[in-house]
Design an enzyme around this catalytic site. Structure first.
Site, short mmCIF file in Angstrom:
data_model
loop_
_atom_site.label_atom_id
_atom_site.label_comp_id
_atom_site.label_asym_id
_atom_site.label_seq_id
_atom_site.Cartn_x
_atom_site.Cartn_y
_atom_site.Cartn_z
N HIS A 67 0.62 -1.20 0.05
CA HIS A 67 0.05 -0.06 0.01
C HIS A 67 0.76 1.26 -0.13
O HIS A 67 0.30 2.35 -0.43
CB HIS A 67 -1.09 -0.04 1.14
CG HIS A 67 -0.54 0.43 2.61
ND1 HIS A 67 -0.22 -0.76 3.41
CD2 HIS A 67 -0.25 1.33 2.97
CE1 HIS A 67 0.31 -0.13 4.52
NE2 HIS A 67 0.20 1.07 4.64
N ASP B 149 0.09 -7.53 1.26
CA ASP B 149 0.48 -6.09 1.48
C ASP B 149 1.87 -6.08 1.53
O ASP B 149 2.60 -5.31 2.29
CB ASP B 149 -0.21 -5.46 2.56
CG ASP B 149 -0.12 -3.89 2.64
OD1 ASP B 149 0.15 -3.48 1.89
OD2 ASP B 149 -0.07 -3.30 3.77
N SER C 60 4.45 2.33 8.20
CA SER C 60 4.08 1.20 7.08
C SER C 60 5.22 0.78 6.23
O SER C 60 6.03 1.65 5.66
CB SER C 60 2.96 1.64 6.15
OG SER C 60 1.60 1.68 6.78
#
Length: 192
Positions: free
Chosen positions: A43, A78, A150
């Site tokens: 992402h 992801d 992230s």
């Protein structure tokens, strides 16, 4: 060894391997191979894959910025692996066996929450094999994980990567002590 000094030792060992990734938004990544492979979240770089016009810029701890290409990606888990021309002297992180991670293990997260590069937080493994947000087999932690973390590494007390920080459960879009990481053994499948 006190946990603070342990976290500091992990940071000194691995901090130089953590990078900031700019690809529409900002995230983190970890250098895992001397050929220039960097693991991050899918992402973090998804907008670049959709537009094809944006670049993926990687900023290293020494301030150098390089353009990266997508080497492999796994949207379901992801994960993404980038390939970049590494500057001299950038260390490579060691990957652990995430199957050995257990509830209560000491952990450290390093990344760029809210664009604050080189931020370290510590905690413990709260649960393993957790399902959340459509993903399964996640490592749940209580260390502060926030937007920008992230793609950064989740590390054990030896400074080995056990996971890639991926998401949080929060009603306020900030850390409430429930974060999740994709086990590094899943990411290893993308490195070949």
């Amino acid at each position: 060894m006190a946990s603070g000094s342990q976290a500091g030792a992990v940071y000194r060992k691995v901090g130089g391997s953590v990078v900031e990734i700019s690809a529409g938004g900002t995230g983190s990544g970890i250098v895992v191979d001397s050929s220039g492979l960097i693991i991050t979240n899918y992402h973090v770089i998804a907008s670049v894959l959709r537009s094809r016009n944006q670049k993926i810029n990687v900023r290293f701890g020494n301030g150098e910025i390089r353009t990266a290409k997508v080497f492999q990606s796994d949207q379901a888990n992801d994960l993404a692996v980038l390939k970049v021309d590494l500057p001299d002297g950038i260390p490579v992180a060691t990957l652990a066996d995430s199957d050995t991670v257990a509830v209560g293990d000491f952990i450290v997260a390093i990344g760029n929450p809210f664009g604050l590069d080189g931020t370290i937080t510590q905690g413990i493994v709260s649960s393993v094999n957790r399902s959340f947000g459509g993903q399964t087999d996640l490592i749940q932690v209580d260390a502060a994980i926030n937007p920008g973390n992230s793609g950064g590494p989740l590390l054990n007390g030896k400074g080995e990567v056990i996971g890639i920080n991926s998401m949080i459960a929060s009603p306020v879009r900030g850390s409430v002590g429930i974060g999740f990481a994709v086990p590094i053994n899943v990411a290893k499948l993308l490195l070949n």
